[in-house]
Design an enzyme around this catalytic site. Structure first.
Site, short mmCIF file in Angstrom:
data_model
loop_
_atom_site.label_atom_id
_atom_site.label_comp_id
_atom_site.label_asym_id
_atom_site.label_seq_id
_atom_site.Cartn_x
_atom_site.Cartn_y
_atom_site.Cartn_z
N ASP A 236 35.30 -35.04 25.79
CA ASP A 236 34.37 -33.91 25.67
C ASP A 236 33.98 -33.67 24.22
O ASP A 236 32.81 -33.42 23.90
CB ASP A 236 35.01 -32.64 26.22
CG ASP A 236 34.90 -32.52 27.74
OD1 ASP A 236 34.13 -33.28 28.35
OD2 ASP A 236 35.59 -31.64 28.30
N HIS A 259 34.11 -26.23 24.46
CA HIS A 259 32.69 -26.46 24.21
C HIS A 259 32.14 -25.41 23.26
O HIS A 259 31.34 -25.71 22.37
CB HIS A 259 31.90 -26.43 25.52
CG HIS A 259 32.29 -27.50 26.49
ND1 HIS A 259 32.27 -28.84 26.17
CD2 HIS A 259 32.71 -27.43 27.78
CE1 HIS A 259 32.65 -29.54 27.22
NE2 HIS A 259 32.94 -28.70 28.20
#
Length: 296
Positions: A236, A259
């Site tokens: 990620d 994120h």
């Protein structure tokens, strides 16, 4: 060390993780210095891959422009970055990138099917000149100067199947395929049930996600790596740092990063001109120092 794009147009049809609706995705080549561009073919709207175009980081990294949204972009971007692709157009007829098997190995295979070609322009990298860190209580993400590209990630969950995990990954395309690409996204059963109650995670199941109940893993085949959870966090992070617009030369360090923190890190880094240097790989010494990274 030239810029790269794909040789042939390729396409797949899949489903999005959260909306669970079918989506057709096509990958197309772009000219030099074009970067990564998303295109909503159903709306006729293009969105460039830039930090300022990020509109949400709650459950995934989401781009937006006008009425157009492109969600769950990080796994695909991770593979694109890993293969050294600088210029590519990603066409979608719905708002979510297909989830595939929850990892990035399917995108790796798609890129290999497309073929990768060099272009007539030098590759550019963003070299970290001083540390930049974003903190949220005990959680943090940081980039710092380094002669190689390294992702150093730690997580700590109370769940017995995860606990404390740490993985330090020195980037190369070959190592990415072997150590990172097959690591799947994961979620907890009670969270999945809640997300579905609010209209999310409709496309998630045991074929594209590691699902954990209170005591263990529900996937019958178990894990692909001993540290699959933290390796997916690195997957990620590589995708999120692709928002910088060019490969990172430096060390990324994180404890329980997300994120949201990754997005804030890219914005903070690019706002401080003393924190980085953009290097064109016309310099022979720099080219030789980095050529290891994109060996297949």
């Amino acid at each position: 060390m030239k810029q790269k794009t794909i040789k042939n147009k390729v396409e797949i049809v899949g489903v999005g993780l959260h909306k669970g609706v079918p989506v057709r995705m096509e990958l197309e080549s772009l000219d030099v210095n074009s970067g990564v561009v998303f295109y909503r073919s159903d709306l006729g709207i293009s969105i460039e891959l830039k930090p300022e175009n990020v509109i949400d980081t709650t459950m995934a990294t989401v781009l937006g422009k006008g009425e157009a949204r492109i969600s769950t972009i990080e796994h695909l971007l991770s593979a694109i970055h890993a293969y050294g692709i600088d210029n590519i157009r990603i066409c979608l007829d719905n708002e979510e990138v297909p989830i595939m098997d929850g990892s990035s190995i399917g995108y790796c295979m798609l890129l290999e099917e497309a073929g990768i070609i060099s272009q007539n322009a030098p590759k550019k990298v963003i070299a970290i000149k001083k540390p930049i860190e974003i903190q949220d209580d005990k959680k943090f993400v940081r980039v710092e100067p380094s002669e190689r590209t390294i992702f150093d990630f730690s997580i700590d969950f109370s769940h017995p199947a995860i606990r404390q995990q740490h993985y330090k990954f020195t980037f190369s395309t070959k190592a990415y395929k072997e150590e990172i690409a097959r690591a799947r996204t994961f979620g907890f059963l009670h969270e999945v049930n809640y997300l579905r109650s609010i209209g999310l995670a409709k496309g998630g199941d045991l074929s594209n996600c590691i699902v954990l109940d209170e005591s263990g893993i529900l996937n019958k085949d178990g894990l692909r790596y001993k540290e699959e959870f933290v390796r997916h966090k690195i997957l990620d992070a590589i995708g999120d740092m692709a928002l910088l617009g060019m490969p990172l030369l430096g060390t990324y360090v994180s404890y329980a990063g997300s994120h949201k923190l990754n997005h804030l890190l890219t914005k903070q880094l690019l706002s401080d001109e003393k924190a980085y240097e953009i290097i064109s790989l016309e310099d022979k010494a720099m080219e030789e120092a980095l050529e290891y990274a994109y060996e297949m």
